[in-house]
Design a protein around this motif. Sequence first.
Motif, short mmCIF file in Angstrom:
data_model
loop_
_atom_site.label_atom_id
_atom_site.label_comp_id
_atom_site.label_asym_id
_atom_site.label_seq_id
_atom_site.Cartn_x
_atom_site.Cartn_y
_atom_site.Cartn_z
N ALA A 259 -7.00 20.34 2.84
CA ALA A 259 -6.75 20.16 1.40
C ALA A 259 -5.58 19.21 1.18
CB ALA A 259 -6.46 21.52 0.76
N LEU A 260 -4.55 19.31 2.01
CA LEU A 260 -3.42 18.39 1.91
C LEU A 260 -3.83 16.96 2.24
CD1 LEU A 260 -0.67 20.55 3.67
CD2 LEU A 260 -0.92 20.14 1.21
N ILE A 261 -4.67 16.82 3.26
CA ILE A 261 -5.14 15.49 3.64
C ILE A 261 -5.98 14.88 2.51
CG2 ILE A 261 -6.64 14.23 5.24
CD1 ILE A 261 -5.77 16.32 7.38
N ALA A 262 -6.85 15.69 1.92
CA ALA A 262 -7.68 15.19 0.83
C ALA A 262 -6.83 14.77 -0.36
CB ALA A 262 -8.70 16.26 0.42
N ALA A 263 -5.79 15.56 -0.65
CA ALA A 263 -4.91 15.20 -1.76
C ALA A 263 -4.20 13.88 -1.50
CB ALA A 263 -3.88 16.31 -2.00
N SER A 264 -3.75 13.69 -0.26
CA SER A 264 -3.09 12.44 0.09
C SER A 264 -4.05 11.26 -0.01
CB SER A 264 -2.51 12.53 1.51
OG SER A 264 -1.95 11.30 1.91
N GLN A 265 -5.26 11.46 0.48
CA GLN A 265 -6.24 10.38 0.42
C GLN A 265 -6.58 10.00 -1.01
OE1 GLN A 265 -9.26 12.25 2.89
NE2 GLN A 265 -8.83 10.84 4.57
N GLY A 266 -6.52 10.99 -1.91
CA GLY A 266 -6.83 10.71 -3.30
C GLY A 266 -5.73 9.96 -4.03
N GLN A 267 -4.51 10.00 -3.49
CA GLN A 267 -3.38 9.39 -4.18
C GLN A 267 -2.74 8.23 -3.42
OE1 GLN A 267 -0.60 12.28 -5.97
NE2 GLN A 267 -2.01 13.89 -5.38
N CYS A 268 -3.16 8.03 -2.18
CA CYS A 268 -2.52 7.00 -1.35
C CYS A 268 -3.56 6.08 -0.73
CB CYS A 268 -1.71 7.67 -0.23
SG CYS A 268 -0.43 8.79 -0.83
N ASP A 269 -3.10 4.90 -0.36
CA ASP A 269 -3.98 3.94 0.30
C ASP A 269 -4.14 4.26 1.78
OD1 ASP A 269 -4.24 2.07 -2.02
OD2 ASP A 269 -2.08 1.92 -1.72
N VAL A 270 -3.07 4.76 2.38
CA VAL A 270 -3.06 5.10 3.80
C VAL A 270 -2.51 6.52 3.95
CG1 VAL A 270 -2.10 4.54 6.08
CG2 VAL A 270 -2.71 2.70 4.49
N THR A 271 -3.17 7.35 4.76
CA THR A 271 -2.70 8.71 5.02
C THR A 271 -2.41 8.87 6.50
OG1 THR A 271 -3.86 9.73 3.15
CG2 THR A 271 -3.32 11.16 5.01
N VAL A 272 -1.19 9.33 6.79
CA VAL A 272 -0.78 9.59 8.16
C VAL A 272 -0.73 11.11 8.35
CG1 VAL A 272 1.04 9.33 9.89
CG2 VAL A 272 0.59 7.48 8.25
N VAL A 273 -1.42 11.59 9.38
CA VAL A 273 -1.41 13.02 9.72
C VAL A 273 -0.79 13.18 11.10
CG1 VAL A 273 -2.79 15.10 10.07
CG2 VAL A 273 -3.50 13.39 8.37
N SER A 274 0.29 13.93 11.19
CA SER A 274 0.91 14.18 12.49
C SER A 274 0.36 15.46 13.08
CB SER A 274 2.43 14.27 12.37
OG SER A 274 2.81 15.43 11.64
N ILE A 275 0.05 15.43 14.38
CA ILE A 275 -0.35 16.62 15.13
C ILE A 275 0.57 16.66 16.34
CG2 ILE A 275 -2.19 17.77 16.40
CD1 ILE A 275 -4.19 16.35 14.64
N PHE A 276 1.65 17.43 16.22
CA PHE A 276 2.69 17.39 17.24
C PHE A 276 3.31 18.76 17.45
CE2 PHE A 276 7.26 16.67 18.29
CZ PHE A 276 7.06 16.20 19.58
N GLN B 65 0.83 -1.19 0.00
CA GLN B 65 0.00 0.00 0.00
C GLN B 65 0.87 1.25 0.00
OE1 GLN B 65 -2.42 -0.81 3.54
NE2 GLN B 65 -4.18 -1.07 2.20
N ARG B 66 0.40 2.28 -0.69
CA ARG B 66 1.12 3.55 -0.74
C ARG B 66 0.72 4.39 0.47
NH1 ARG B 66 0.95 8.31 -5.37
NH2 ARG B 66 3.11 8.98 -5.12
N VAL B 67 1.75 4.96 1.16
CA VAL B 67 1.52 5.71 2.39
C VAL B 67 1.79 7.19 2.15
CG1 VAL B 67 2.21 6.05 4.79
CG2 VAL B 67 2.13 3.73 3.82
N GLY B 68 0.83 8.03 2.48
CA GLY B 68 1.00 9.48 2.40
C GLY B 68 1.18 10.06 3.79
N PHE B 69 1.98 11.13 3.90
CA PHE B 69 2.24 11.75 5.19
C PHE B 69 1.98 13.25 5.12
CE2 PHE B 69 5.53 13.65 8.15
CZ PHE B 69 4.80 13.42 9.31
#
Length: 204
Positions: free
Chosen positions: A39-56, A22-26
């Motif tokens: 918008a960045l999350i949506a773009a990742s979800q459109g191109q990747c199987d898994v999207t990781v969002v860091s909140i740190f 699976q392709r992973v987006g970050f």
Amino acid sequence: MQTIATVAELRRTLAKARSADQRVGFVPTMGYLHDGHLALIAASQGQCDVTVVSIFVNPTQFGPNEDLSTYPRDFLRDEGMAVDLNLPIEIVTVPTVREQDGLAMSSRNRYLSKEERQRALTINRGLSAALDEFRSGERNVERLIAIAKGHLEAVDRLQYLELVDGDTLNTADSPLRRPAALCAAAYVGSTRLIDNVILASPTP
């Protein structure tokens, strides 16, 4: 959605995804999410199987009475590391999300006074003026930068205004023949703001 609090747990989760090819987006963030992040999350979800969002937000980064915006950053250097270090990642760009008045969306915008916000709008105006000239046929790097800079006298300090190659992020050469990014960072009051526009000929 899965909430992960440790590096070890994230590694285990991503190992399963990679083993399944699976392709992973970050999407890295420091929290206080806004439509630009979405918008960045949506773009990742459109191109990747898994999207990781860091909140740190790392508290060790801050000293007494210090704000995140006072810390030095070099956007061009950080994005360029992916190329220089041959990291196995692809940097995907999406259009900048803007507020109704044209200001690039950022959690830092809330620090601006009404007067400072009006001055901050000149950043986008300068970049847009250069983009208009590019669309009219201008391909000289120095002239495009000068056009943008001519609108930025209202900012308190211009940290950088650079025109770089869209792929390598190296300084662009005249005449422009490849897609390029005109990037700016400036202080208005004590708030550091960044913005950019992409200069690229329409695809036939």
